[in-house]
Design a protein around this motif. Structure first.
Motif, PDB file in Angstrom:
ATOM      1  N   ASN A  23       0.872  -1.163   0.000  1.00  0.00           N
ATOM      2  CA  ASN A  23       0.000   0.000   0.000  1.00  0.00           C
ATOM      3  C   ASN A  23       0.920   1.226   0.000  1.00  0.00           C
ATOM      4  N   ASP A  76       2.766   4.767  -0.051  1.00  0.00           N
ATOM      5  CA  ASP A  76       2.444   6.083   0.497  1.00  0.00           C
ATOM      6  C   ASP A  76       2.525   7.120  -0.616  1.00  0.00           C
ATOM      7  N   LEU A  77       1.564   8.004  -0.631  1.00  0.00           N
ATOM      8  CA  LEU A  77       1.562   9.105  -1.578  1.00  0.00           C
ATOM      9  C   LEU A  77       1.973  10.369  -0.833  1.00  0.00           C
ATOM     10  N   PRO A  79      -1.793   6.951   2.644  1.00  0.00           N
ATOM     11  CA  PRO A  79      -1.725   5.699   1.886  1.00  0.00           C
ATOM     12  C   PRO A  79      -2.601   5.759   0.632  1.00  0.00           C
ATOM     13  N   LEU A  80      -2.198   4.999  -0.369  1.00  0.00           N
ATOM     14  CA  LEU A  80      -2.944   4.967  -1.626  1.00  0.00           C
ATOM     15  C   LEU A  80      -4.330   4.346  -1.414  1.00  0.00           C
ATOM     16  N   TYR A  81      -4.383   3.215  -0.706  1.00  0.00           N
ATOM     17  CA  TYR A  81      -5.656   2.526  -0.471  1.00  0.00           C
ATOM     18  C   TYR A  81      -6.144   2.831   0.935  1.00  0.00           C
ATOM     19  N   GLN A  82      -7.455   2.926   1.086  1.00  0.00           N
ATOM     20  CA  GLN A  82      -8.039   3.248   2.387  1.00  0.00           C
ATOM     21  C   GLN A  82      -7.886   2.087   3.361  1.00  0.00           C
TER      22      GLN A  82
END
Length: 144
Positions: free
Chosen positions: A100, A102-103, A127-130
């Motif tokens: 997942n 990190d952005l 994070p990209l995904y919740q």
């Protein structure tokens, strides 16, 4: 003139609907005195009317079966062990977490609030995904 056509068409449709409902259940779905067991035996070939007897079906199935070879017997414990839960394989994760990433986002300086106050620029990470995602067992085995 148009109203006459509409009335005539309505009467015709009502008559057709009533005629469709005028048949009896026995005429539409005849019972013939058969029980569910009789119908089952007919459809599965268990009884009369040209179906195969139970012994014929058993003979056909036996001809398709093959006996276990010595290699099959020797490999059986290993194959069965791969499906068995043990203390050792319970320690290791079977469902690995998927990455997942990190952005990193930069927020430019801006004014915020009802009484516009200046907010300096800043960087935030999310994070990209919740949610945390997991791979199926054996789908992904490398560590992250």
């Amino acid at each position: 003139m148009r109203r006459i056509w509409i009335n005539g068409l309505t009467v015709l449709m009502v008559a057709a609907a009533l005629a469709g409902c005028s048949t009896s259940k026995e005429k539409m779905l005849p019972h013939d005195g058969n029980t569910m067991l009789d119908i089952w035996n007919e459809e599965t070939g268990g009884a009369a009317r040209g179906g195969q007897s139970a012994q014929q079906l058993l003979d056909a199935r036996q001809s398709l079966r093959r006996s276990l070879t010595q290699d099959d017997v020797n490999a059986a414990p290993t194959v069965n062990a791969s499906y068995t839960r043990t203390a050792q394989n319970e320690i290791y994760r079977q469902f690995h977490r998927l990455p997942n990433p990190d952005l990193v986002m930069y927020v430019f300086p801006h004014l915020a609030g009802t009484d516009p106050a200046p907010v300096p620029g800043y960087t935030t990470v999310f994070p990209l995904y919740q949610r945390v995602q997991y791979a199926m067992s054996g789908e992904r085995v490398e560590d992250y």
